[in-house]
Motif scaffolding. Structure first.
Motif, PDB file in Angstrom:
ATOM      1  N   TYR A 149      -0.264  -3.561   4.371  1.00  0.00           N
ATOM      2  CA  TYR A 149       0.564  -3.831   5.551  1.00  0.00           C
ATOM      3  C   TYR A 149       1.631  -4.861   5.224  1.00  0.00           C
ATOM      4  O   TYR A 149       2.806  -4.719   5.587  1.00  0.00           O
ATOM      5  CB  TYR A 149      -0.338  -4.319   6.679  1.00  0.00           C
ATOM      6  N   LEU A 150       1.200  -5.918   4.493  1.00  0.00           N
ATOM      7  CA  LEU A 150       2.147  -6.960   4.104  1.00  0.00           C
ATOM      8  C   LEU A 150       3.233  -6.406   3.192  1.00  0.00           C
ATOM      9  O   LEU A 150       4.418  -6.691   3.368  1.00  0.00           O
ATOM     10  CB  LEU A 150       1.390  -8.090   3.400  1.00  0.00           C
ATOM     11  N   GLY A 151       2.830  -5.583   2.217  1.00  0.00           N
ATOM     12  CA  GLY A 151       3.805  -4.994   1.308  1.00  0.00           C
ATOM     13  C   GLY A 151       4.808  -4.116   2.042  1.00  0.00           C
ATOM     14  O   GLY A 151       6.012  -4.167   1.760  1.00  0.00           O
ATOM     15  N   ASN A 152       4.335  -3.313   2.981  1.00  0.00           N
ATOM     16  CA  ASN A 152       5.247  -2.468   3.759  1.00  0.00           C
ATOM     17  C   ASN A 152       6.225  -3.307   4.563  1.00  0.00           C
ATOM     18  O   ASN A 152       7.409  -2.965   4.671  1.00  0.00           O
ATOM     19  CB  ASN A 152       4.437  -1.566   4.701  1.00  0.00           C
ATOM     20  N   ARG A 153       5.733  -4.411   5.152  1.00  0.00           N
ATOM     21  CA  ARG A 153       6.611  -5.277   5.953  1.00  0.00           C
ATOM     22  C   ARG A 153       7.701  -5.908   5.093  1.00  0.00           C
ATOM     23  O   ARG A 153       8.887  -5.919   5.462  1.00  0.00           O
ATOM     24  CB  ARG A 153       5.750  -6.362   6.627  1.00  0.00           C
ATOM     25  N   MET A 154       7.307  -6.408   3.927  1.00  0.00           N
ATOM     26  CA  MET A 154       8.285  -7.065   3.051  1.00  0.00           C
ATOM     27  C   MET A 154       9.306  -6.057   2.508  1.00  0.00           C
ATOM     28  O   MET A 154      10.506  -6.342   2.432  1.00  0.00           O
ATOM     29  CB  MET A 154       7.561  -7.764   1.902  1.00  0.00           C
ATOM     30  N   LYS A 155       8.817  -4.853   2.126  1.00  0.00           N
ATOM     31  CA  LYS A 155       9.737  -3.822   1.621  1.00  0.00           C
ATOM     32  C   LYS A 155      10.697  -3.370   2.713  1.00  0.00           C
ATOM     33  O   LYS A 155      11.883  -3.106   2.447  1.00  0.00           O
ATOM     34  CB  LYS A 155       8.942  -2.637   1.089  1.00  0.00           C
ATOM     35  N   ALA A 156      10.199  -3.281   3.936  1.00  0.00           N
ATOM     36  CA  ALA A 156      11.064  -2.879   5.043  1.00  0.00           C
ATOM     37  C   ALA A 156      12.169  -3.904   5.267  1.00  0.00           C
ATOM     38  O   ALA A 156      13.339  -3.547   5.479  1.00  0.00           O
ATOM     39  CB  ALA A 156      10.236  -2.702   6.312  1.00  0.00           C
ATOM     40  N   ASN A 157      11.807  -5.196   5.205  1.00  0.00           N
ATOM     41  CA  ASN A 157      12.822  -6.243   5.378  1.00  0.00           C
ATOM     42  C   ASN A 157      13.845  -6.220   4.245  1.00  0.00           C
ATOM     43  O   ASN A 157      15.042  -6.413   4.461  1.00  0.00           O
ATOM     44  CB  ASN A 157      12.138  -7.613   5.440  1.00  0.00           C
ATOM     45  N   ASN A 158      13.367  -5.957   3.032  1.00  0.00           N
ATOM     46  CA  ASN A 158      14.288  -5.871   1.891  1.00  0.00           C
ATOM     47  C   ASN A 158      15.271  -4.719   2.074  1.00  0.00           C
ATOM     48  O   ASN A 158      16.454  -4.819   1.730  1.00  0.00           O
ATOM     49  CB  ASN A 158      13.505  -5.672   0.595  1.00  0.00           C
ATOM     50  N   ASP A 189      10.019   4.882   6.922  1.00  0.00           N
ATOM     51  CA  ASP A 189       8.722   5.294   6.371  1.00  0.00           C
ATOM     52  C   ASP A 189       7.732   4.133   6.361  1.00  0.00           C
ATOM     53  O   ASP A 189       6.568   4.281   6.760  1.00  0.00           O
ATOM     54  CB  ASP A 189       8.901   5.839   4.952  1.00  0.00           C
ATOM     55  N   LYS A 190       8.178   2.975   5.880  1.00  0.00           N
ATOM     56  CA  LYS A 190       7.289   1.810   5.833  1.00  0.00           C
ATOM     57  C   LYS A 190       6.895   1.362   7.234  1.00  0.00           C
ATOM     58  O   LYS A 190       5.752   0.961   7.475  1.00  0.00           O
ATOM     59  CB  LYS A 190       7.977   0.650   5.091  1.00  0.00           C
ATOM     60  N   LYS A 191       7.841   1.435   8.150  1.00  0.00           N
ATOM     61  CA  LYS A 191       7.548   1.052   9.532  1.00  0.00           C
ATOM     62  C   LYS A 191       6.499   1.991  10.135  1.00  0.00           C
ATOM     63  O   LYS A 191       5.560   1.554  10.823  1.00  0.00           O
ATOM     64  CB  LYS A 191       8.844   1.110  10.362  1.00  0.00           C
ATOM     65  N   MET A 192       6.649   3.297   9.883  1.00  0.00           N
ATOM     66  CA  MET A 192       5.698   4.264  10.415  1.00  0.00           C
ATOM     67  C   MET A 192       4.313   4.085   9.791  1.00  0.00           C
ATOM     68  O   MET A 192       3.295   4.232  10.460  1.00  0.00           O
ATOM     69  CB  MET A 192       6.205   5.692  10.159  1.00  0.00           C
ATOM     70  N   GLN A 193       4.267   3.753   8.500  1.00  0.00           N
ATOM     71  CA  GLN A 193       2.986   3.502   7.857  1.00  0.00           C
ATOM     72  C   GLN A 193       2.276   2.318   8.493  1.00  0.00           C
ATOM     73  O   GLN A 193       1.062   2.354   8.715  1.00  0.00           O
ATOM     74  CB  GLN A 193       3.195   3.257   6.358  1.00  0.00           C
ATOM     75  N   ASN A 194       3.030   1.279   8.799  1.00  0.00           N
ATOM     76  CA  ASN A 194       2.422   0.117   9.439  1.00  0.00           C
ATOM     77  C   ASN A 194       1.980   0.423  10.867  1.00  0.00           C
ATOM     78  O   ASN A 194       0.963  -0.083  11.335  1.00  0.00           O
ATOM     79  CB  ASN A 194       3.387  -1.064   9.424  1.00  0.00           C
ATOM     80  N   LEU A 195       2.757   1.252  11.576  1.00  0.00           N
ATOM     81  CA  LEU A 195       2.336   1.647  12.920  1.00  0.00           C
ATOM     82  C   LEU A 195       1.033   2.445  12.859  1.00  0.00           C
ATOM     83  O   LEU A 195       0.154   2.288  13.712  1.00  0.00           O
ATOM     84  CB  LEU A 195       3.437   2.478  13.587  1.00  0.00           C
ATOM     85  N   SER A 196       0.908   3.298  11.827  1.00  0.00           N
ATOM     86  CA  SER A 196      -0.325   4.059  11.644  1.00  0.00           C
ATOM     87  C   SER A 196      -1.497   3.128  11.354  1.00  0.00           C
ATOM     88  O   SER A 196      -2.602   3.304  11.892  1.00  0.00           O
ATOM     89  CB  SER A 196      -0.151   5.061  10.501  1.00  0.00           C
ATOM     90  N   ILE A 197      -1.266   2.118  10.508  1.00  0.00           N
ATOM     91  CA  ILE A 197      -2.324   1.152  10.209  1.00  0.00           C
ATOM     92  C   ILE A 197      -2.721   0.388  11.460  1.00  0.00           C
ATOM     93  O   ILE A 197      -3.911   0.181  11.738  1.00  0.00           O
ATOM     94  CB  ILE A 197      -1.863   0.183   9.099  1.00  0.00           C
ATOM     95  N   ASP A 198      -1.731  -0.021  12.260  1.00  0.00           N
ATOM     96  CA  ASP A 198      -2.027  -0.737  13.513  1.00  0.00           C
ATOM     97  C   ASP A 198      -2.917   0.111  14.435  1.00  0.00           C
ATOM     98  O   ASP A 198      -3.871  -0.396  15.040  1.00  0.00           O
ATOM     99  CB  ASP A 198      -0.723  -1.094  14.235  1.00  0.00           C
ATOM    100  N   ASN A 199      -2.582   1.385  14.536  1.00  0.00           N
ATOM    101  CA  ASN A 199      -3.362   2.267  15.410  1.00  0.00           C
ATOM    102  C   ASN A 199      -4.788   2.449  14.892  1.00  0.00           C
ATOM    103  O   ASN A 199      -5.747   2.445  15.661  1.00  0.00           O
ATOM    104  CB  ASN A 199      -2.662   3.619  15.512  1.00  0.00           C
ATOM    105  N   ARG A 200      -4.930   2.606  13.569  1.00  0.00           N
ATOM    106  CA  ARG A 200      -6.258   2.794  12.985  1.00  0.00           C
ATOM    107  C   ARG A 200      -7.081   1.515  13.035  1.00  0.00           C
ATOM    108  O   ARG A 200      -8.312   1.566  13.055  1.00  0.00           O
ATOM    109  CB  ARG A 200      -6.111   3.288  11.547  1.00  0.00           C
ATOM    110  N   VAL A 201      -6.392   0.369  13.020  1.00  0.00           N
ATOM    111  CA  VAL A 201      -7.103  -0.905  13.170  1.00  0.00           C
ATOM    112  C   VAL A 201      -7.587  -1.075  14.613  1.00  0.00           C
ATOM    113  O   VAL A 201      -8.706  -1.529  14.861  1.00  0.00           O
ATOM    114  CB  VAL A 201      -6.187  -2.078  12.763  1.00  0.00           C
ATOM    115  N   LYS A 202      -6.758  -0.668  15.552  1.00  0.00           N
ATOM    116  CA  LYS A 202      -7.099  -0.828  16.971  1.00  0.00           C
ATOM    117  C   LYS A 202      -8.194   0.136  17.402  1.00  0.00           C
ATOM    118  O   LYS A 202      -9.094  -0.237  18.173  1.00  0.00           O
ATOM    119  CB  LYS A 202      -5.842  -0.614  17.820  1.00  0.00           C
ATOM    120  N   TYR A 203      -8.130   1.376  16.901  1.00  0.00           N
ATOM    121  CA  TYR A 203      -9.116   2.388  17.278  1.00  0.00           C
ATOM    122  C   TYR A 203      -9.854   2.878  16.026  1.00  0.00           C
ATOM    123  O   TYR A 203      -9.233   3.416  15.108  1.00  0.00           O
ATOM    124  CB  TYR A 203      -8.453   3.573  17.976  1.00  0.00           C
ATOM    125  N   SER A 204     -11.155   2.690  16.033  1.00  0.00           N
ATOM    126  CA  SER A 204     -11.987   3.122  14.911  1.00  0.00           C
ATOM    127  C   SER A 204     -12.378   4.586  15.085  1.00  0.00           C
ATOM    128  O   SER A 204     -12.584   5.066  16.205  1.00  0.00           O
ATOM    129  CB  SER A 204     -13.246   2.264  14.816  1.00  0.00           C
TER     130      SER A 204
END
Length: 295
Positions: A149-158, A189-204
């Motif tokens: 998640y951190l890597g996706n956030r940093m790459k997105a900002n770059n 793409d990175k933003k969508m990956q993080n949104l997917s991670i957020d959803n999977r973290v919120k709902y098991s």
């Protein structure tokens, strides 16, 4: 805690390198914003939970209904489910001339995939365990996606910064526009990956497999054995005699239709027989004469 320290060290390293390469205050301000955002992200671990259970119940259909109600009550959703009856053994016993008693032994199995709030996963699995007669197995997996998640956030900002710089290049060649578009697509793409991670973290996600003991069911069905519908022996014997007489009459009629061929065949037979006998007599006479001559 160790993960946060490592990440902060990485951030400080990136921040220091950028300060060495950039000489204006606006660039430093952007890096400071990114670093602050990254530290805030690390404060919330991204743990994805998945669970799997297999258990025996008294009634699969009733259990499926109870599970659906429990999932909805806890704010979750049913993603997939199925119920299947597997025949173990089946037998048909003659009940009467036109009916059979079908006895079937079958096993009913249920399959359900649900998404429940992660904070209620333990409570939900405990509730499911109480529905079971016997729990075959229970499995829980934790997948830490914090660094991804951190890597996706940093790459997105770059990519945001790179796209901004590309847009400011004078001349705006088509290749620059295309490169800028690629940066933006990668950011999405990175933003969508993080949104997917957020959803999977919120709902098991939990997969439930449940079954019940073999069930015996009896049903009266139509007799599909054609032999049982045939007439009795006496009737079939009399019908056979009648059919035989009918066939005999048809044979006589058939012979009557070819009487000329029959006569021709008989004539040919006797004619051939006559010539064969004549030849035999000639051979016998010749043999006798030869014997007498030698004597």
């Amino acid at each position: 805690m160790k993960r946060n320290i490592i990440a902060i060290a990485i951030i400080l390293t990136i921040f220091g390198c950028n300060n060495a390469n950039k000489n204006n205050e606006s660039a430093e301000a952007k890096e400071l914003i990114i670093a602050t955002d990254t530290v805030a992200t690390l404060a919330e671990p991204k743990i994805i939970k998945t669970a799997d259970m297999r258990f025996r119940v008294k009634n699969v259909q009733n259990t499926k209904e109870q599970l659906s109600q429990t999932i909805t009550a806890q704010g979750g959703t049913v993603a997939e489910f199925s119920i299947e009856s597997i025949i173990q053994e089946s037998q048909k016993i003659k009940q009467s001339v036109d009916s059979l008693k079908e006895i079937t032994s079958y096993r009913t199995e249920g399959y359900l995939v649900a998404k429940v709030p992660s904070e209620k996963l333990d409570e939900f699995t405990n509730t499911v365990a109480k529905m079971a007669v016997f729990v075959d197995n229970q499995y829980l997996k934790l997948d830490d996606q914090s660094l991804t998640y951190l890597g996706n956030r940093m790459k997105a900002n770059n990519r945001i910064e790179a796209a901004s710089q590309m847009n400011n290049i004078a001349g705006k060649k088509s290749s620059n526009v295309e490169t800028s578009l690629n940066f933006k697509d990668d950011y999405v793409d990175k933003k969508m990956q993080n949104l997917s991670i957020d959803n999977r973290v919120k709902y098991s996600t939990i997969t439930l497999k449940f079954y019940q003991d073999n069930t015996i069911k009896t049903t009266i069905v139509a007799n599909d054995d054609i032999y049982d519908y045939k007439p009795a022996f006496g009737n079939r014997l009399w019908m056979g005699i009648i059919n035989g007489w009918t066939i005999f009459k048809e044979l006589i009629i058939g012979l009557a239709n070819v009487w000329a061929l029959i006569l021709l065949g008989i004539g040919a037979f006797f004619l051939i027989r006559h010539f064969i006998r004549k030849d035999k007599i000639k051979i016998a006479n010749a043999t006798r004469s030869l014997v007498n001559h030698q004597s």
